[in-house]
Design a protein around this motif. Structure first.
Motif, short mmCIF file in Angstrom:
data_model
loop_
_atom_site.label_atom_id
_atom_site.label_comp_id
_atom_site.label_asym_id
_atom_site.label_seq_id
_atom_site.Cartn_x
_atom_site.Cartn_y
_atom_site.Cartn_z
N MET A 29 5.07 33.30 -6.24
CA MET A 29 6.40 32.71 -6.01
C MET A 29 6.47 32.13 -4.60
N SER A 30 6.88 30.87 -4.51
CA SER A 30 6.91 30.28 -3.16
C SER A 30 8.13 30.77 -2.38
N ILE A 31 7.91 30.96 -1.11
CA ILE A 31 8.95 31.44 -0.21
C ILE A 31 9.31 30.30 0.74
N PRO A 32 10.54 30.08 1.06
CA PRO A 32 11.74 30.65 0.49
C PRO A 32 12.09 29.97 -0.83
N GLN A 33 12.67 30.73 -1.77
CA GLN A 33 13.08 30.16 -3.04
C GLN A 33 14.31 29.27 -2.88
N LEU A 34 15.16 29.68 -1.95
CA LEU A 34 16.42 28.94 -1.77
C LEU A 34 16.69 28.75 -0.28
N ILE A 35 16.95 27.51 0.11
CA ILE A 35 17.35 27.23 1.49
C ILE A 35 18.79 26.73 1.44
N THR A 36 19.67 27.37 2.16
CA THR A 36 21.05 26.90 2.18
C THR A 36 21.30 26.16 3.49
N ILE A 37 22.02 25.06 3.40
CA ILE A 37 22.41 24.32 4.60
C ILE A 37 23.92 24.12 4.55
N ASP A 38 24.61 24.78 5.45
CA ASP A 38 26.06 24.62 5.52
C ASP A 38 26.42 23.97 6.85
N GLY A 39 27.65 23.46 6.92
CA GLY A 39 28.10 22.86 8.17
C GLY A 39 29.19 21.85 7.90
N PRO A 40 29.83 21.36 8.97
CA PRO A 40 30.96 20.43 8.79
C PRO A 40 30.50 19.03 8.35
N ALA A 41 31.47 18.22 7.94
CA ALA A 41 31.19 16.84 7.53
C ALA A 41 30.53 16.08 8.67
N GLY A 42 29.49 15.32 8.35
CA GLY A 42 28.85 14.47 9.35
C GLY A 42 27.86 15.18 10.25
N SER A 43 27.56 16.43 9.96
CA SER A 43 26.61 17.15 10.82
C SER A 43 25.17 16.74 10.51
N GLY A 44 24.99 16.03 9.39
CA GLY A 44 23.63 15.60 9.02
C GLY A 44 23.04 16.47 7.93
N LYS A 45 23.87 17.32 7.31
CA LYS A 45 23.40 18.24 6.26
C LYS A 45 22.71 17.52 5.12
N SER A 46 23.35 16.44 4.63
CA SER A 46 22.81 15.78 3.45
C SER A 46 21.46 15.15 3.76
N ARG A 74 6.95 31.91 5.50
CA ARG A 74 5.78 31.94 4.60
C ARG A 74 4.67 32.79 5.20
N GLU A 75 4.45 32.62 6.51
CA GLU A 75 3.39 33.42 7.16
C GLU A 75 3.74 34.89 7.10
N ILE A 98 29.12 32.61 0.68
CA ILE A 98 29.77 33.05 -0.56
C ILE A 98 28.93 32.80 -1.81
N VAL A 99 28.42 31.59 -1.93
CA VAL A 99 27.76 31.24 -3.20
C VAL A 99 26.46 32.02 -3.36
N MET A 100 25.59 31.98 -2.34
CA MET A 100 24.29 32.65 -2.44
C MET A 100 24.02 33.44 -1.15
N PRO A 101 24.76 34.52 -0.93
CA PRO A 101 24.61 35.26 0.34
C PRO A 101 23.23 35.91 0.52
N ASP A 102 22.44 36.01 -0.57
CA ASP A 102 21.11 36.62 -0.44
C ASP A 102 20.00 35.58 -0.24
N ALA A 103 20.37 34.35 0.02
CA ALA A 103 19.34 33.29 0.20
C ALA A 103 18.37 33.69 1.30
N ASP A 104 17.10 33.29 1.15
CA ASP A 104 16.14 33.76 2.15
C ASP A 104 16.12 32.92 3.43
N LEU A 105 16.65 31.71 3.40
CA LEU A 105 16.74 30.96 4.66
C LEU A 105 18.08 30.22 4.70
N LYS A 106 18.87 30.53 5.72
CA LYS A 106 20.20 29.91 5.84
C LYS A 106 20.30 29.13 7.14
#
Ligand code: DC
Length: 233
Positions: free
Chosen positions: A1-18, A227-228, A139-147
């Protein structure tokens, strides 16, 4: 299984998240999912139906009545993916100023958030995904491995959004964009449910004076570090 399975990126509008989410997903060969799309589609449908957007119950009901789909881009017009509302392509319509101006109100509703959060969890659990939003790591995925919590000053963010709108031929003044961004920030960060804030274990990155390449390198460094670490276990 590749790590991290889920990366979450949060932040305000225009921060460059997308931009970060999209490019990171390409580099990792993961799926990129922009969760703001769901809130935007609900807002668009509310406006189209002429609903009173202040009427929480009717907006909550509306979520049950529509089907939202996100698919790989079918056109080469600058889009990263197609957004379908009951089968209709609304990819660009959900980016219009009218939607921008109303989406914070709609996304503050408890029932709307509950229903959309359920949909998002199902998508996130498929794995190998970069999910971008406001409350994914909290809230949505609080157990994500990289936030990641991506931030930037409101002036820098408004400037980015202003150029984006200009490129699409929408003419609003910089002052209008700045004002709308300030209002949106205030609503998003002070709402009662799932306010915009970094998760306790999120890594905060300020992109105000960084190029997108620098931000990506930073995050890829974090991915490689994880990963290391996991390969040593
Ligand atoms: O990222 P965006 O600008 O497309 O988001 C549109 C709106 O949706 C924004 O005002 C906040 C809201 N949103 C949210 O409340 N929770 C999310 N996970 C994503 C977006």
């Amino acid at each position: 299984m590749s790590i991290p399975q889920l990366i979450t990126i949060d932040g305000p509008a225009g921060s460059g998240k997308s931009t970060l989410g999209r490019l990171l997903a390409i580099r990792l060969n993961y799926l990129y999912f922009d969760t703001g799309v769901l809130y935007r589609v609900v807002t668009l449908e509310g406006l189209r139906r002429g609903e009173n957007l202040e009427d929480e119950t009717s907006i909550e009901d509306l979520v049950e009545q529509i089907s939202i789909d996100v698919r790989p881009a079918s056109k080469n017009d600058g889009r990263s993916f197609d957004v379908l509302l009951d089968g209709e392509d609304v990819t660009w319509e959900i980016r219009k100023r009218e939607v921008d101006a109303n989406v914070s109100v709609v996304s503050a509703y408890k029932g709307v958030r509950r229903k959309l959060t359920e949909q998002l969890r199902r998508i996130a659990n498929r794995g190998q995904i970069v999910m971008v939003g406001r409350d994914i790591g909290t809230i949505v995925m609080p157990d994500a491995d990289l936030k990641i919590y991506l931030d930037a000053s409101v002036e820098v963010r408004a400037k980015r959004r202003y150029y984006e709108l200009q490129e699409r031929g929408e003419n609003s003044s910089f002052e209008e964009v700045l004002e709308s961004m300030r209002t949106r920030d205030l609503i998003d960060s002070t709402r009662e449910i799932a306010p915009l804030e970094p998760a306790e274990d999120a890594i905060v990155v300020d992109s105000s004076s960084l190029t997108i390449e620098q931000v990506i390198e930073k995050v890829l460094g974090l991915v490689n570090g994880l990963r290391e670490k996991s390969s040593q276990l």
